[in-house]
Design a protein around this motif. Structure first.
Motif, mmCIF file in Angstrom:
data_model
loop_
_atom_site.group_PDB
_atom_site.id
_atom_site.type_symbol
_atom_site.label_atom_id
_atom_site.label_comp_id
_atom_site.label_asym_id
_atom_site.label_seq_id
_atom_site.Cartn_x
_atom_site.Cartn_y
_atom_site.Cartn_z
ATOM 1 N N PRO A 138 3.183 66.921 33.800
ATOM 2 C CA PRO A 138 2.403 68.135 33.538
ATOM 3 C C PRO A 138 3.163 69.118 32.641
ATOM 4 C CG PRO A 138 2.328 67.588 35.873
ATOM 5 C CD PRO A 138 3.259 66.605 35.237
ATOM 6 N N GLY A 139 4.464 69.240 32.869
ATOM 7 C CA GLY A 139 5.262 70.165 32.061
ATOM 8 C C GLY A 139 5.221 69.798 30.587
ATOM 9 N N ASP A 140 5.201 68.500 30.309
ATOM 10 C CA ASP A 140 5.162 68.054 28.912
ATOM 11 C C ASP A 140 3.762 68.167 28.314
ATOM 12 O OD1 ASP A 140 7.833 67.471 29.243
ATOM 13 O OD2 ASP A 140 7.482 65.350 29.691
ATOM 14 N N MET A 141 2.751 68.242 29.184
ATOM 15 C CA MET A 141 1.374 68.415 28.694
ATOM 16 C C MET A 141 1.097 69.869 28.324
ATOM 17 S SD MET A 141 -1.018 66.329 31.398
ATOM 18 C CE MET A 141 -0.307 65.196 32.544
ATOM 19 N N GLY A 142 2.023 70.757 28.672
ATOM 20 C CA GLY A 142 1.835 72.168 28.325
ATOM 21 C C GLY A 142 1.461 73.053 29.498
#
Lengths: 468, 438
Positions: free
Chosen positions: A250-254
Motif C-alpha cells: 500500500p505504501g508504494d501505491m501511494g
C-alpha cells in the motif's frame, strides 16, 4: 435446544473459591441491589454440556469450506493460540512497570517492524480492536493532519459506492461529509468521477485495493496522485491485503495510512464476531498523530480505547508472520489468488462472474439473469449450500452487483475442496431449472429452517425472561 | 518455513494449467509493473512450529509474572475457573465468523442471546447489545447515543478512569461534539459543580460506579440532577460490583456500560477485553452494535438471528449509529460462561470477598503508617497517601508482589484487592510497607 436459564436448578453450583479468611464486610442496605441477578444456577457438568450442545450448532473453519467473501476465512493455526495463552503474556497487568513488560513490548515492536515492511509504512499502532476501529483511527489521523496545518475547510471524504459500509460510517463518525462516487462499468474507480469530486474541501479518499469486487485497480498510482495533488490524503482499507501481501505494498501505491485486519490477513480467528485487531500504519509525516494510551499521563493524543489494544491477538498474528516469513507471506497471497481464479474458472459456464477477467483473492457472481430465468435468488443458492455443509459466500455485497454472491476461498483450501465446491455449485445451478422450490425453501437439513427476520425486527425479543 | 497451504506443487501446476497459465505471477497482470515489489520482503525466514514456539516462549519470559497483584485501575486479577479457560478454545467457537447465516450459527447466536440476558440481569436494564471493544469505547459509544440535534454536549466526571475520559474525548473530537469534564471533590463527582454545568445543550453525563479511586458515587443524586436537566445518565459500572450494589436499572440510569474484563478474561497486557452496553426499552433503537433477537423459523421452532440491523453500517452506511462491525464475541461468550459458572451466589461471593479483603488491607496499611486519601465508602480499590511510595512498590516487587498504581503526584497509591489475595499475602504486604516506612 433449551436456553441456559431453562436448565437452571436452584442450589446447583460449583465450589471455586476458598472460604473468606478475613473479617466479612458488607454494604449498607441502601446501597445494595434489591434482588440477586437471575443468572443460571448450574453444576460444572451442566455448564460443560450446555456449551457442548451450543458448539455442535456452530460451523467453524475447522468444520468445512467457508468461502465468505471479504472475510478471509483462512485456517487459524493452533500454535498461535498456544503462544497467546502463555502465562508469560496472559498474566501481565497493562499498567505494570515498564521493566516488567519487556516481553510484551518486544512482541509489539517486532510486529510493528514486520507489518511496516509488509505495508510499506513507517509507523504503526495496535490500539484499535477491529477493522472498523482501525478505520476510525486512520481517518482521525487525516483529520488531525489537516487541522495541524490549519486547513480545516476539508470536510469531505470520498468513498467509492463499492465500499464496505464501514467506510462511509467511519467518515461520518469522524465528522466528515461522505461523497460517494460511482464505480465504472469495469468495477474500478471512475477517474472522471474522482476528478469531479476532488477539490479544496476534500480531506481524503478511502479505498481498498484489490477492491470489493476482487479486482486490482490498475489506475492506482493515478488515483493516489490525483488525490494528493488536490491536497487530500489516501486511506487504505486493508480488508483485502491477503491478495497482495509480499507482492505489492500500500505504501508504494501511494497510500498515506492503512488499517490491517489481523483477524483476516494474519490468520487470527474471528471468534464468532471478534475479538479482532485493527493495526493502523502510517507514513512518517502522520506518526505524531498516532494514538497512545495515556493512563495517568494527561491528555494530548488520540486514544481510541484503554491500554495497548488487543495484545493477545497481536501475539497470534506475530506467531503467524514469523512462521511464514519472507517467502511464506507472498506465497500465501499467490495461492489465495490462484485458488480464487481456479474456483471461478471451475464455476464458469454455470453461475456468471460479474466481471469475467482475472480476479485477485475473491470474485463476485451475479445471479441477476439466473433469478429471472428460475426464480431462484442468490439467497436461495446460499441457503442451499448449507445443506451441503458449506458455509455460504457473502450475499448481496458489494451493492453495485445485483444478486451478488462473493467467494473468497483463501490459500488454505486444497484443490480437492475447490473441485468439490465447484461441483456443488454446478449441481445447484441445474437444480434451479429443475426443482426451484427445494432451493427456495432451503436449508432442509440444518438445525433450523429459515428464520423469520422480519418478525424478529418488528417484535424484538432481545433477552430471556423468567415466566411469571 | 511453516506454511498452511495444503496443495502440492503438482496440484498448483494443474490449477495453473486449467487457467492456461504458466506462472502464478501472470495472475497479477493488473498490477502496474512499477508498483510491484521488486525484491523479497525484508522479513526473517519462516520458522517451523517448534522454532516459533521457542521464540515466543523466550519473549514471554522477558515479562515478569507476579504471584500477587494488587494493581487494578481498569484491569482486574480475578480467579478464572478452569472451565472458563477451556470452553472458548473449542475450535468452532474460536474460528466461526459473525453469525450472518443463522442456520449455521445457532450456537453462537444463542450464546450471545444468553450473554445479553445476563448483562440485562446484572445491570437491571432492558436491552443489551452483543458487546463492543472495551469499557472505554462503550462509554464513547454511549456518549454518541445521548446526542441529538438539540443536545450535543457530553459531560464526564473527572473520577472516571482517565483512559475512558480520553477515549470519549477522542470520539467526541471525531464527531465535532463538545466534551466537558466535571471536577472532583474529595475523590467523588462534585455534585454542585455538575449542577452548574448541566444546561439545555447537555446530551449525556458519564460517571463511574465505583469510580476510578474505588469510591462509590452518590449515584441517586447524580442521576436525579441529570434527569432534571433533561439529559441522559450513563453509568459505567464494574460488573463484579454489580452482583451486590444498586444497579443502573434500579437507579434509573439511561445507559449502563462497563469493562467486562473482570468476567473471566485474563489481564493479557490490556486485551482483548469486552465492552458491555445496555439501555432501556425507550432507547433500544439508539444502541449501537450487533444485537441478537429471538424469532421462529420456517418449521415453527424457536430460532435466533441478528436483529434490528437497520441501525447498522452495512445497511445504513453513513447514517448508521456507529461504524462498529467486529466486536468481542468470544469475550462475550467467555463472560457469559463465567457468569453461568459462578452463578448468582458465586458472583456475589466474589464481590463480597473483594470488598472484605480490600478493607482488610486498607486497615492493615493504616496500621503500618499509611493514610487513607478519601473518607468515602469504597468497593475493592482505595487510595493511600504516604512517603516512600517508590520504595514501598520496589520492596513489594522484590517479593513477587505487584503493588498498587502510583498516582501522578508521586505520593499516593491506588490499591486493588481481589478474591485471589490471601490473608497471609495481605499481612506480608502490610509488613513490607511498614518496614519501608520505618
Amino acid at each position: 435446544m433449551k436456553l441456559i436459564f431453562e436448565k437452571s436448578m436452584p442450589g446447583h453450583r460449583s465450589d471455586l473459591l476458598p472460604a473468606l479468611d478475613v473479617p466479612a464486610f458488607d454494604l449498607p442496605a441502601s446501597m445494595k441491589r434489591a434482588e440477586k441477578p437471575a443468572l443460571p444456577e448450574l453444576s460444572e457438568t451442566e455448564v460443560s454440556r450446555h456449551y457442548t450442545e451450543l458448539v455442535q450448532q456452530v460451523h467453524g473453519v475447522n468444520c468445512g469450506f467457508y468461502p465468505l467473501g471479504s472475510c478471509t476465512m483462512k485456517y487459524n493455526p493452533r500454535i498461535d493460540e498456544e503462544t497467546a495463552a502463555l502465562e508469560g503474556f496472559t498474566h501481565v497487568h497493562p499498567l505494570a512497570d515498564e521493566r516488567d513488560t519487556a516481553g510484551c513490548r518486544k512482541v509489539l515492536e517486532t510486529a510493528k517492524e514486520l507489518l511496516c515492511e509488509i505495508t510499506g509504512m513507517d509507523d504503526m499502532t495496535f490500539e484499535p480492536a477491529a477493522g472498523a476501529h482501525g478505520e476510525f483511527t486512520g481517518v482521525l489521523l487525516i483529520k488531525q493532519y489537516h487541522k495541524s496545518r490549519g486547513d480545516e475547510a476539508r470536510r469531505k471524504i470520498i468513498v467509492p459506492d463499492s465500499a464496505h459500509g464501514t467506510n462511509p460510517a467511519t467518515a461520518a463518525m469522524c465528522g466528515f461529509d461522505v461523497v460517494n462516487i460511482a464505480s465504472g462499468p469495469d468495477g474500478l474507480v471512475d477517474l472522471d468521477a474522482l476528478k469531479a469530486a476532488l477539490g479544496p474541501d476534500v480531506a481524503g479518499l478511502m479505498l481498498t485495493n484489490p477492491n470489493t469486487v476482487g479486482l486490482f485497480d490498475s489506475n492506482i498510482l493515478e488515483i493516489t496522485r490525483l488525490v494528493h495533488e488536490a491536497g487530500g490524503l489516501c486511506y487504505y482499507d486493508g480488508a483485502n491485503l491477503n491478495a497482495v501481501m509480499g507482492v505489492v505494498r500500500p505504501g508504494d501505491m501511494g497510500f498515506d495510512c492503512v488499517h490491517l485486519n489481523l483477524h483476516k490477513t494474519f490468520a487470527t480467528p474471528h471468534g464468532g464476531g471478534g475479538p479482532g485487531a485493527g493495526a493502523v500504519g502510517c507514513k512518517a509525516f502522520l506518526a505524531d498523530f498516532l494514538p497512545r494510551s495515556v493512563t495517568m499521563d494527561g491528555e494530548g493524543r488520540l486514544q481510541v480505547r484503554s491500554f495497548a489494544g488487543n495484545f493477545l491477538v497481536v501475539v497470534k498474528a506475530l506467531t503467524y508472520i514469523l512462521t511464514l516469513g519472507r517467502e511464506g507471506i507472498p506465497e500465501a497471497a499467490e495461492n489465495a489468488v490462484l485458488n480464487a481464479n481456479y474456483l471461478m474458472e471451475k464455476i464458469k459456464g454455470t453461475f456468471e462472474p460479474a466481471f469475467d477477467r482475472v480476479c485477485m483473492h475473491e470474485f463476485v457472481l451475479t445471479l441477476d439473469k439466473y433469478k429471472k430465468e428460475t426464480g431462484v435468488s442468490a439467497l436461495d443458492v446460499a441457503k442451499s449450500l448449507i445443506d451441503y455443509g458449506m458455509h455460504p459466500p457473502t450475499m448481496y455485497f458489494p451493492l453495485i452487483v445485483h444478486e451478488a454472491l462473493m467467494l473468497e476461498p483463501t490459500e488454505t483450501e486444497s484443490k480437492a475442496t475447490l473441485d468439490e465446491a465447484a461441483e456443488i455449485f454446478r449441481k445447484l445451478y441445474k437444480q434451479g431449472f429443475e426443482d426451484p422450490e427445494t432451493m427456495r425453501t432451503a436449508p432442509h437439513h440444518a438445525v433450523i429452517g429459515r428464520p423469520d427476520e422480519v418478525r424478529a425486527a418488528r417484535n424484538p425479543i432481545l433477552r430471556w425472561k423468567k415466566e411469571e | 518455513m511453516g506454511s498452511y497451504i495444503p496443495s502440492s506443487e503438482a496440484e498448483r501446476r494443474e490449477m495453473l494449467e486449467a487457467l492456461g497459465m504458466e506462472s502464478v505471477r501472470e495472475l497479477y497482470k493488473d498490477v502496474p509493473e512499477s508498483v510491484l515489489l521488486d525484491r523479497p520482503l525484508n522479513l526473517p525466514e519462516g520458522l517451523s512450529e517448534m522454532e516459533v514456539r521457542a521464540k515466543l516462549e523466550d519473549m514471554a519470559k522477558l515479562n515478569r509474572n507476579y504471584r500477587t497483584i494488587l494493581r487494578g485501575a481498569g484491569a482486574y486479577d480475578h480467579y478464572i475457573p478452569s472451565i472458563v479457560r477451556y470452553i472458548p478454545a473449542k475450535e468452532e467457537f474460536l474460528t466461526a465468523y459473525t453469525p450472518y447465516q443463522a442456520e449455521m450459527s445457532q450456537g453462537v447466536l444463542q450464546s450471545i442471546f444468553e450473554y445479553q440476558t445476563m448483562i440485562c440481569e446484572l445491570t437491571g436494564m432492558d436491552v443489551s447489545n452483543a458487546s463492543v471493544y472495551d469499557g472505554a469505547s462503550a462509554a464513547a459509544e454511549a456518549a454518541a447515543m445521548c446526542r441529538d440535534r438539540k443536545r450535543s454536549v457530553t459531560l464526564i466526571s473527572e473520577t472516571v478512569h482517565p483512559d475512558v475520559i480520553n477515549t470519549v474525548r477522542t470520539y467526541c473530537y471525531g464527531a465535532n461534539a463538545e466534551l466537558k469534564v466535571v471536577p472532583a471533590k474529595d475523590g467523588k463527582t462534585d455534585l454542585a459543580a455538575l449542577k452548574e454545568m448541566l444546561a439545555a445543550d447537555t446530551a449525556g453525563v458519564i460517571f463511574q460506579q465505583p469510580n476510578f479511586f474505588g469510591l462509590f458515587e452518590d449515584a441517586e443524586e447524580i442521576i436525579a440532577a441529570v434527569h432534571e436537566a433533561g439529559a441522559m445518565a450513563v453509568m459505567s459500572c464494574n460488573p463484579i460490583a454489580l452482583a451486590v450494589m444498586k444497579t443502573p436499572g434500579e437507579l434509573g440510569a439511561d445507559v449502563a456500560v462497563g469493562e467486562g474484563q473482570p468476567l473471566g478474561l485474563p489481564l493479557g497486557f490490556g486485551g482483548p477485553y469486552l465492552g458491555f452496553m445496555a439501555t432501556t426499552q425507550k432507547h433500544m433503537r439508539r444502541l449501537p452494535g450487533r444485537i441478537v433477537g429471538e424469532t421462529v423459523d420456517s418449521r415453527g421452532g424457536r430460532a435466533y438471528v441478528l436483529s434490528l440491523q437497520a441501525r447498522e453500517q452495512h445497511i445504513r452506511r453513513e447514517k448508521a449509529s456507529s461504524n462498529i462491525c467486529s466486536n468481542e464475541a468470544l469475550c462475550a461468550l467467555t463472560a457469559g460462561l463465567y457468569m453461568a459458572t459462578m452463578g448468582p451466589d458465586g458472583m456475589a461471593e466474589v464481590a463480597r470477598q473483594c470488598m472484605a479483603k480490600a478493607h482488610y488491607l486498607a486497615q492493615k496499611l493504616i496500621e503500618a503508617g499509611c493514610r487513607l486519601e478519601y473518607s468515602g465508602r469504597f468497593f475493592h480499590e482505595f487510595v493511600t497517601r504516604q512517603e516512600n511510595c517508590r520504595e514501598i512498590l520496589g520492596a513489594l516487587s522484590d517479593e513477587g508482589i505487584l503493588g498498587g498504581l502510583l498516582l501522578p503526584d508521586g505520593e499516593s497509591i491506588l490499591w486493588c484487592v481481589t478474591e485471589k489475595a490471601s490473608k497471609e499475602a495481605l499481612d506480608e504486604v502490610a509488613d513490607i510497607v511498614k518496614e519501608a516506612l520505618a
